[in-house]
Design a protein around this motif. Structure first.
Motif, mmCIF file in Angstrom:
data_model
loop_
_atom_site.group_PDB
_atom_site.id
_atom_site.type_symbol
_atom_site.label_atom_id
_atom_site.label_comp_id
_atom_site.label_asym_id
_atom_site.label_seq_id
_atom_site.Cartn_x
_atom_site.Cartn_y
_atom_site.Cartn_z
ATOM 1 N N TYR A 138 -9.347 -1.524 10.996
ATOM 2 C CA TYR A 138 -9.063 -1.660 9.573
ATOM 3 C C TYR A 138 -8.715 -0.307 8.947
ATOM 4 O O TYR A 138 -9.154 0.744 9.404
ATOM 5 N N SER A 139 -7.942 -0.360 7.873
ATOM 6 C CA SER A 139 -7.609 0.861 7.142
ATOM 7 C C SER A 139 -8.856 1.421 6.475
ATOM 8 O O SER A 139 -9.862 0.729 6.290
ATOM 9 N N GLN A 140 -8.795 2.693 6.081
ATOM 10 C CA GLN A 140 -9.938 3.340 5.424
ATOM 11 C C GLN A 140 -10.379 2.582 4.174
ATOM 12 O O GLN A 140 -11.575 2.378 3.941
ATOM 13 N N GLU A 148 -17.087 -2.970 5.499
ATOM 14 C CA GLU A 148 -17.036 -2.985 6.963
ATOM 15 C C GLU A 148 -18.008 -1.977 7.579
ATOM 16 O O GLU A 148 -18.442 -2.148 8.707
ATOM 17 N N GLY A 149 -18.326 -0.890 6.869
ATOM 18 C CA GLY A 149 -19.264 0.014 7.528
ATOM 19 C C GLY A 149 -19.583 1.341 6.871
ATOM 20 O O GLY A 149 -20.741 1.662 6.679
ATOM 21 N N GLY A 287 -4.519 2.444 0.054
ATOM 22 C CA GLY A 287 -3.642 1.392 0.546
ATOM 23 C C GLY A 287 -3.106 1.718 1.921
ATOM 24 O O GLY A 287 -3.393 2.785 2.488
ATOM 25 N N TYR A 288 -2.321 0.789 2.452
ATOM 26 C CA TYR A 288 -1.781 0.966 3.802
ATOM 27 C C TYR A 288 -0.488 0.176 3.951
ATOM 28 O O TYR A 288 -0.238 -0.806 3.231
ATOM 29 N N THR A 307 -3.839 5.571 3.185
ATOM 30 C CA THR A 307 -4.499 6.624 2.430
ATOM 31 C C THR A 307 -5.675 6.039 1.654
ATOM 32 O O THR A 307 -5.683 4.853 1.326
ATOM 33 N N PHE A 308 -6.680 6.875 1.401
ATOM 34 C CA PHE A 308 -7.842 6.427 0.634
ATOM 35 C C PHE A 308 -8.452 7.613 -0.085
ATOM 36 O O PHE A 308 -8.675 8.675 0.505
ATOM 37 N N ASP A 309 -8.718 7.433 -1.385
ATOM 38 C CA ASP A 309 -9.363 8.451 -2.219
ATOM 39 C C ASP A 309 -10.741 7.923 -2.604
ATOM 40 O O ASP A 309 -10.863 6.936 -3.330
#
Length: 364
Positions: A138-140, A148-149, A287-288, A307-309
């Motif tokens: 999965y994406s960040q 997810e974790g 997003g991805y 990318t993820f902020d």
């Protein structure tokens, strides 16, 4: 003469009894076989394992390790034509899912699910790791926002929770809806507050191959750990805090290309999604875009940018990953993957680094 007649009568009676006993035994065996055949026809077993190798060099610290990421086995029982039950266990971690589905309508427009299961927030979270293109799955943004974790406040939940879910297809499958009232505390864990979380998802399929999806999550979390991470330092263990999310996305798939009877048929596909959320007073977003293209025989090229902020109010908590790789389907649902990722980190997360991965997936 009487003795001969008596002996003959006894012989006939014994033969009849023996024949009757044999017929009775045969009927019992038939009934037993029919029962076993009916039972086995109603239960299906599935499973998969994913393991491989990974190399990373974040901040100059090189790691080189083998790993077994997932070993899952699940059984689904069809109790009636409308009623089913599912149980899933990950042998490298915990019990993942157990739920029952009951289809109320005849046309798949209304089904009720009760138990512990993958919730429907985001496009990627409900998808199996065996379907997703990236080795890291999965994406960040999905990993963090869908639970997810890597969220210390919410713990490791694999995108699953306990609750009640209603879902169905309307207008001949053009519209799919999913509404859920969830515990919000994650898997195998008692709810720590009195609030329940609401998840809604709408999926439109205007024509074959294209789906457009929007989902939202409104909830109140109860922190299972102190927020030791610097991007959200004010929430402590046991605190209730606002935990809301949204996502919008789309996916397009071509008609599947089949390389042969014993290999996986798969389409070219592209999927993109934008997500955002708020934990307490801290907002996050990302997003991805991920694509997979069959090139020859059972070989695909995979590419992704995401990318993820983690904190949109403070600079330096963002990370962008650019991935390029290949995967080869050597049997149905079975593949070998190799991928290279360049990780571009914000100043709060350290230096940019390289990530090389290889993985084998075996599934049935």
């Amino acid at each position: 003469m009487k003795r001969v007649f008596s002996i003959a009568t006894l012989a006939v009676m014994m033969a009849a009894f023996s024949s009757s006993a044999a017929m009775g035994q045969s009927q019992k065996e038939k009934n037993s076989n029919d029962w076993m055949k009916d039972l086995t026809s109603r239960i299906t077993l599935n499973g998969y394992a994913q393991g491989g190798w990974s190399y990373q060099d974040p901040n100059g610290n090189k790691t080189n390790a083998y790993n077994l990421k997932r070993t899952l086995l699940w059984a689904k029982a069809r109790i009636t034509d409308r009623w089913s039950f599912m149980f899933m266990h990950d042998f490298s971690s915990v019990v993942q899912e157990y739920y029952t589905d009951y289809r109320i309508s005849n046309d798949n427009s209304l089904t009720v699910r009760i138990g512990q299961f993958k919730h429907s927030y985001t496009m990627e979270n409900p998808m199996s790791p065996t379907q997703l293109e990236l080795i890291d799955v999965y994406s960040q943004a999905v990993l963090y926002l869908a639970g997810e974790g890597p969220d210390p406040l919410n713990g490791v939940n694999y995108g699953r929770d306990m609750g009640v879910n209603i879902y169905g297809d309307l207008f001949k499958g053009v519209l799919h809806y999913d509404l859920a009232l969830m515990s919000g505390q994650g898997i195998n864990r008692k709810d720590l507050n009195n609030q329940k979380d609401f998840i809604a998802k709408l999926e439109v399929k205007p024509y074959d191959g294209l789906r457009i999806v929007a989902s939202g999550y409104l909830g109140t979390g109860c922190a299972v750990n102190d927020s030791v991470v610097k991007w959200n330092p004010t929430i402590k263990k046991g605190d209730n805090y606002k935990r809301n999310r949204y996502s919008v996305g789309a996916e397009y798939k071509t008609h599947p290309y089949s390389p042969g009877q014993y290999k996986e048929a798969r389409p070219a596909s592209i999927r993109a999604e934008w997500l955002g959320g708020k934990d307490g007073e801290v907002g996050s977003r990302g997003g991805y875009v991920t694509m997979s293209v069959p090139v020859v025989d059972a070989l695909d090229i995979v590419a992704s940018g995401e990318t993820f902020d983690r904190n949109t109010s403070v600079d330096g908590w963002d990370q962008t990953n650019l991935t390029l790789g290949v995967q080869y389907w050597f049997y149905k649902k079975c593949r070998v993957q190799m991928q290279y990722t360049r990780c571009l980190c914000g100043e709060q997360l350290g230096k940019d680094y390289n990530w090389l991965q290889a993985q084998v997936q075996v599934a049935f």
